[in-house]
Motif scaffolding. Sequence first.
Motif, PDB file in Angstrom:
ATOM      1  N   LEU A   1      -8.045  18.780   2.163  1.00 12.78           N
ATOM      2  CA  LEU A   1      -9.450  18.561   1.838  1.00 12.78           C
ATOM      3  C   LEU A   1      -9.691  17.059   1.779  1.00 12.78           C
ATOM      4  N   GLN A   2     -10.620  16.592   2.597  1.00 18.41           N
ATOM      5  CA  GLN A   2     -10.950  15.166   2.648  1.00 18.41           C
ATOM      6  C   GLN A   2     -12.462  15.006   2.658  1.00 18.41           C
ATOM      7  N   THR A   3     -12.921  13.823   2.268  1.00 21.23           N
ATOM      8  CA  THR A   3     -14.364  13.626   2.135  1.00 21.23           C
ATOM      9  C   THR A   3     -14.767  12.235   2.594  1.00 21.23           C
ATOM     10  N   SER A   4     -16.037  12.132   2.998  1.00 25.54           N
ATOM     11  CA  SER A   4     -16.625  10.832   3.302  1.00 25.54           C
ATOM     12  C   SER A   4     -17.250  10.228   2.044  1.00 25.54           C
ATOM     13  N   GLY A   5     -17.273  10.992   0.949  1.00 29.51           N
ATOM     14  CA  GLY A   5     -17.814  10.511  -0.302  1.00 29.51           C
ATOM     15  C   GLY A   5     -16.774   9.732  -1.094  1.00 29.51           C
ATOM     16  N   SER A   6     -17.102   9.445  -2.344  1.00 28.90           N
ATOM     17  CA  SER A   6     -16.222   8.617  -3.169  1.00 28.90           C
ATOM     18  C   SER A   6     -15.064   9.380  -3.778  1.00 28.90           C
ATOM     19  N   SER A   7     -15.163  10.713  -3.830  1.00 29.86           N
ATOM     20  CA  SER A   7     -14.098  11.475  -4.475  1.00 29.86           C
ATOM     21  C   SER A   7     -14.106  12.925  -4.039  1.00 29.86           C
ATOM     22  N   VAL A   8     -12.934  13.549  -4.135  1.00 27.73           N
ATOM     23  CA  VAL A   8     -12.832  14.998  -4.042  1.00 27.73           C
ATOM     24  C   VAL A   8     -12.923  15.543  -5.465  1.00 27.73           C
ATOM     25  N   LEU A   9     -13.367  16.784  -5.600  1.00 32.27           N
ATOM     26  CA  LEU A   9     -13.601  17.364  -6.923  1.00 32.27           C
ATOM     27  C   LEU A   9     -12.720  18.586  -7.118  1.00 32.27           C
ATOM     28  N   VAL A  10     -12.033  18.627  -8.242  1.00 28.66           N
ATOM     29  CA  VAL A  10     -11.208  19.775  -8.620  1.00 28.66           C
ATOM     30  C   VAL A  10     -11.707  20.258  -9.966  1.00 28.66           C
ATOM     31  N   ASN A  11     -12.302  21.454  -9.980  1.00 29.91           N
ATOM     32  CA  ASN A  11     -12.948  21.971 -11.195  1.00 29.91           C
ATOM     33  C   ASN A  11     -13.931  20.935 -11.754  1.00 29.91           C
ATOM     34  N   CYS A  12     -14.686  20.310 -10.839  1.00 27.59           N
ATOM     35  CA  CYS A  12     -15.726  19.312 -11.140  1.00 27.59           C
ATOM     36  C   CYS A  12     -15.174  17.967 -11.583  1.00 27.59           C
ATOM     37  N   ARG A  13     -13.855  17.794 -11.626  1.00 31.09           N
ATOM     38  CA  ARG A  13     -13.263  16.510 -12.017  1.00 31.09           C
ATOM     39  C   ARG A  13     -12.986  15.686 -10.752  1.00 31.09           C
TER      40      ARG A  13
ATOM     41  N   ASP B   1       0.846  -1.194   0.000  1.00 32.54           N
ATOM     42  CA  ASP B   1       0.000   0.000   0.000  1.00 32.54           C
ATOM     43  C   ASP B   1       0.879   1.240   0.000  1.00 32.54           C
ATOM     44  N   LEU B   2       1.040   1.863  -1.177  1.00 34.36           N
ATOM     45  CA  LEU B   2       1.840   3.077  -1.301  1.00 34.36           C
ATOM     46  C   LEU B   2       0.948   4.247  -1.687  1.00 34.36           C
ATOM     47  N   GLU B   3       1.325   5.433  -1.240  1.00 32.52           N
ATOM     48  CA  GLU B   3       0.611   6.655  -1.601  1.00 32.52           C
ATOM     49  C   GLU B   3       1.523   7.514  -2.457  1.00 32.52           C
ATOM     50  N   ILE B   4       1.024   7.962  -3.602  1.00 33.75           N
ATOM     51  CA  ILE B   4       1.787   8.848  -4.473  1.00 33.75           C
ATOM     52  C   ILE B   4       1.211  10.251  -4.382  1.00 33.75           C
ATOM     53  N   ARG B   5       2.075  11.242  -4.570  1.00 33.69           N
ATOM     54  CA  ARG B   5       1.669  12.649  -4.475  1.00 33.69           C
ATOM     55  C   ARG B   5       1.772  13.275  -5.862  1.00 33.69           C
ATOM     56  N   VAL B   6       0.642  13.689  -6.404  1.00 29.68           N
ATOM     57  CA  VAL B   6       0.602  14.206  -7.774  1.00 29.68           C
ATOM     58  C   VAL B   6       0.147  15.662  -7.741  1.00 29.68           C
ATOM     59  N   ALA B   7       1.002  16.565  -8.236  1.00 28.21           N
ATOM     60  CA  ALA B   7       0.627  17.974  -8.321  1.00 28.21           C
ATOM     61  C   ALA B   7      -0.340  18.159  -9.485  1.00 28.21           C
ATOM     62  N   LEU B   8      -1.503  18.711  -9.214  1.00 27.47           N
ATOM     63  CA  LEU B   8      -2.513  18.924 -10.251  1.00 27.47           C
ATOM     64  C   LEU B   8      -2.237  20.255 -10.933  1.00 27.47           C
TER      65      LEU B   8
ATOM     66  N   ASN C   1       9.608  17.699  -6.337  1.00 27.90           N
ATOM     67  CA  ASN C   1       9.415  18.830  -5.439  1.00 27.90           C
ATOM     68  C   ASN C   1       9.314  18.293  -4.012  1.00 27.90           C
ATOM     69  N   ARG C   2       9.589  19.120  -3.040  1.00 31.80           N
ATOM     70  CA  ARG C   2       9.518  18.656  -1.653  1.00 31.80           C
ATOM     71  C   ARG C   2       8.104  18.261  -1.246  1.00 31.80           C
ATOM     72  N   HIS C   3       7.102  18.755  -1.964  1.00 29.91           N
ATOM     73  CA  HIS C   3       5.716  18.447  -1.626  1.00 29.91           C
ATOM     74  C   HIS C   3       5.082  17.403  -2.542  1.00 29.91           C
ATOM     75  N   TRP C   4       5.648  17.173  -3.720  1.00 30.98           N
ATOM     76  CA  TRP C   4       5.000  16.247  -4.653  1.00 30.98           C
ATOM     77  C   TRP C   4       6.032  15.480  -5.466  1.00 30.98           C
ATOM     78  N   HIS C   5       5.613  14.283  -5.895  1.00 30.83           N
ATOM     79  CA  HIS C   5       6.521  13.403  -6.633  1.00 30.83           C
ATOM     80  C   HIS C   5       6.612  13.757  -8.108  1.00 30.83           C
ATOM     81  N   LEU C   6       5.467  14.025  -8.725  1.00 26.77           N
ATOM     82  CA  LEU C   6       5.417  14.347 -10.151  1.00 26.77           C
ATOM     83  C   LEU C   6       4.133  15.083 -10.456  1.00 26.77           C
ATOM     84  N   GLY C   7       4.056  15.649 -11.656  1.00 24.55           N
ATOM     85  CA  GLY C   7       2.866  16.395 -12.036  1.00 24.55           C
ATOM     86  C   GLY C   7       1.864  15.540 -12.797  1.00 24.55           C
TER      87      GLY C   7
END
Length: 314
Positions: free
Chosen positions: A137-149, A82-89, A213-219
């Motif tokens: 930003l976290q949710t109890s739903g199935s997804s978080v939304l960024v510009n409706c995506r 179980d790994l978590e990746i950090r993606v800059a949007l 970046n210190r905050h994210w792995h890739l874009g």
Amino acid sequence: MAVVAVAVGFAAQGLAPRPYGAAQGELLDALIDTPPPAQDTATAAEQLRRLEARRATPQATSTSTSTASLGLAEPEAGPGVDLEIRVALLGAGTNPDLSASGAWQVVSREGQLLQQGGAGSSVNLSELWLQGPEAWLQTSGSSVLVNCRPYGGRLRLIPESGGLRVVNHVGLETYIGAVVGAEMPSSWSLEALRAQAVAARSYALAHMARPANRHWHLGDTTRWQAYKGLSSSNERTRQAAASTAGMILSYQGAIVESLYAANRQISLEAHGHLGASMSQHGAQDLAMQGYRYNQILGHYYQGASLARLKAGAS
């Protein structure tokens, strides 16, 4: 079978087209030039260091049968990692509309509740600037939304000069399923999709080992590999990811930063000076000829081997 640590570096296409010594020298130079991870990435870096990759025993080949035609030997299955990746949007812009498919909360780095709302209601960004150096930003739903995506996982919100940087923290396999759908038509052969999943996972892990970046792995743009969140993920792309879960390409004990492009011409123009690169249309053509995913990978990444991530010693 051999077991190698996966977080020691990566092979930036140091396959057959370049002498091993040159590739290894560049790898060592890159590692020396890489600064130590920032404090807030130390936990993730330690998680990577504790991983191992179990390589399959190479298949015996005759003088009349190529490694590519046999395919890369498949490592044995095992429990997932179980790994978590950090993606800059990066494509979201610096003033995005943020919401969620269900009830959501914005919390501080220390866990203090800053804002909350219901499905579809937007985060108040003007208040966010006054509430601390970063938020989640976290949710109890199935997804978080960024510009409706929709995106899986959670969002890290980091104020930067000129706006907000949004970073998606998401499970690696969820990410891979979405990348496969963004990089290839999901209607293509499952074997081509599986080859894409392994290539995308290797590329991602290489950047997890050496983050941009210190905050994210890739874009999320094609500067790295295309990522459109859950909108590009479906049953077939998730199947391609799940059926190859944890599998990466390895070369000389390092992760292969597995480059790829739409077709052979673009691959040669963009990546020819770096070495091996997969043609996505070529992968589909091979799949339609009956090649399995490991044969496709063996065709394009000659000299590499398949390895499967596993939890290492603490």
